[in-house]
Each structure stands twice: as C-alpha cells, then as structure tokens.
Write an enzyme that holds these catalytic residues in place. Structure first.
Site, PDB file in Angstrom:
ATOM      1  N   GLY A  45     -22.308  16.636 136.799  1.00 37.31           N
ATOM      2  CA  GLY A  45     -22.091  18.150 135.892  1.00 37.31           C
ATOM      3  C   GLY A  45     -21.768  17.828 134.491  1.00 37.31           C
ATOM      4  N   GLN A  50     -19.725  19.098 125.771  1.00 39.52           N
ATOM      5  CA  GLN A  50     -19.365  17.457 125.866  1.00 39.52           C
ATOM      6  C   GLN A  50     -20.324  16.904 125.108  1.00 39.52           C
ATOM      7  OE1 GLN A  50     -19.114  18.129 130.476  1.00 39.52           O
ATOM      8  NE2 GLN A  50     -17.635  16.150 129.815  1.00 39.52           N
ATOM      9  N   CYS A  92     -13.777  12.925 134.311  1.00 43.00           N
ATOM     10  CA  CYS A  92     -14.515  13.667 133.402  1.00 43.00           C
ATOM     11  C   CYS A  92     -15.249  12.844 132.391  1.00 43.00           C
ATOM     12  CB  CYS A  92     -13.502  14.483 132.738  1.00 43.00           C
ATOM     13  SG  CYS A  92     -14.181  15.565 131.466  1.00 43.00           S
ATOM     14  N   LEU A  93     -16.456  12.927 132.238  1.00 47.15           N
ATOM     15  CA  LEU A  93     -17.205  12.035 131.117  1.00 47.15           C
ATOM     16  C   LEU A  93     -16.596  12.139 129.831  1.00 47.15           C
ATOM     17  CD1 LEU A  93     -20.909  13.102 132.170  1.00 47.15           C
ATOM     18  CD2 LEU A  93     -19.584  10.922 132.909  1.00 47.15           C
ATOM     19  N   HIS A 134     -14.925  22.875 137.492  1.00 45.48           N
ATOM     20  CA  HIS A 134     -14.766  21.896 136.528  1.00 45.48           C
ATOM     21  C   HIS A 134     -15.322  22.203 135.130  1.00 45.48           C
ATOM     22  CE1 HIS A 134     -13.949  17.587 135.212  1.00 45.48           C
ATOM     23  NE2 HIS A 134     -14.889  17.819 134.449  1.00 45.48           N
ATOM     24  N   GLU A 135     -16.703  22.564 135.353  1.00 42.47           N
ATOM     25  CA  GLU A 135     -17.571  22.824 134.109  1.00 42.47           C
ATOM     26  C   GLU A 135     -17.044  24.002 133.406  1.00 42.47           C
ATOM     27  OE1 GLU A 135     -18.977  20.164 132.989  1.00 42.47           O
ATOM     28  OE2 GLU A 135     -18.954  19.095 134.871  1.00 42.47           O
ATOM     29  N   HIS A 138     -14.571  23.429 131.056  1.00 46.72           N
ATOM     30  CA  HIS A 138     -15.006  23.267 129.668  1.00 46.72           C
ATOM     31  C   HIS A 138     -15.229  24.236 129.047  1.00 46.72           C
ATOM     32  CE1 HIS A 138     -14.777  18.670 129.917  1.00 46.72           C
ATOM     33  NE2 HIS A 138     -15.276  18.742 130.987  1.00 46.72           N
TER      34      HIS A 138
END
Length: 165
Positions: A45, A50, A92-93, A134-135, A138
């Site tokens: 995701g 990001q 998380c990226l 999660h997204e 963000h």
C-alpha cells in the site's frame, strides 16, 4: 511511468492532512508513479504523500496473498465506521526497518472515489481493512510510530536518524 523517491519519516508532508481531489483529469500519471514506486519498494500500500504529493490518493495491491485481488486506487477516502479489534505487526515504507504492533479495527465501512470520480462505499475486513487504515493514517498525517509508547517512539526515532546518516 517512473519510480519516485520515498518520503522519509522526518518530511513534514507526512504530517499533513492531504487535500481532496476535485479535478480527476491529471491524476493518472501520479497513480502510475505510485504503483511503480510501491512495487519497487516491495510494498502492499502507498499514500500519495509518501512520494511527496499532497493529494488524498492511496493504492493497494494484495495480489501476492490473494490471487483474486486486483490492484486498486482509492481517492478521497474516508473511514465512515469501525468495528471490532485486532492487533497486527505493521511496517511502513517511510519508516525503514521499523516494525510495530498496531491496534486496528477488524472491519471498516469505507467511502472512496475511483479515478473517474465515481463514489463507492464498501464493508472491508481482513488484511485489506488493515492496509486501508494504515494508508488512511498517512492521508490524515499519522504514522505507525504514533501508536507506540513514548519510550518506544524515542527509540524508533533514534534508530531512524541513525539509519538516515
């Protein structure tokens, strides 16, 4: 199509509430770049901030765990309702090497628009529900370390700063 640099934990855009999209004409390239970047970094995701873009766009691809799942784009998303409770380890990226157990809702009722501006509402559960939550964090300027205790958060930030050096 191109892979973008991932925005890391200390970039202020990760703490912004992302803007709603009103004009859907010029987002195809952004979405394509998001997918390229997510795949290049082995993610499931990604939110637009990001890659440094202040727009409420998230993408998800769970096809590696569910062969019936097709990559999806969610625009102007909003969680309308949450039910149940589960704890899962998340990464998380934008926070390399950090893994943290996060308490999430088991099920969500989710509003979003597709890339043409068509509205949808869906009941979601399982891994998809977790990834969307999660997204959406963000989109709303939150990171998984916000779920950590104060001491854990300080340790994570120290290790992230060392990783950056």
């Amino acid at each position: 199509m191109s892979v973008q640099d991932l925005v890391k934990f200390d970039n202020p855009i990760l703490r912004k509430i992302l803007k709603q999209i009103k004009n859907f004409e010029d987002i195809e390239n952004i979405i394509s770049n998001m997918f390229d970047t997510m795949y290049e970094n082995d993610g499931i995701g990604l939110a637009a901030n990001q890659i440094g873009i202040d727009l409420n766009i998230i993408i998800v691809d769970l096809s590696h765990v569910d062969s019936n799942f097709h990559p999806k784009t969610y625009i102007n998303g909003k969680i309308l309702e949450k039910n149940g409770n589960k704890v899962m380890e998340e990464g998380c990226l934008s926070l390399p090497k950090i893994k943290l157990e996060v308490n999430r809702a088991e099920k969500i009722y989710f509003y979003y628009e597709d890339k043409n501006g068509n509205p949808f509402k869906e009941d979601l559960n399982g891994l998809l529900s977790t990834v969307i939550q999660h997204e959406m964090d963000h989109v709303n300027g939150r990171l998984i370390i916000d779920y950590a205790s104060k001491i854990q958060k300080q340790q994570f930030l120290k290790s992230l700063q060392k990783f950056q050096e």
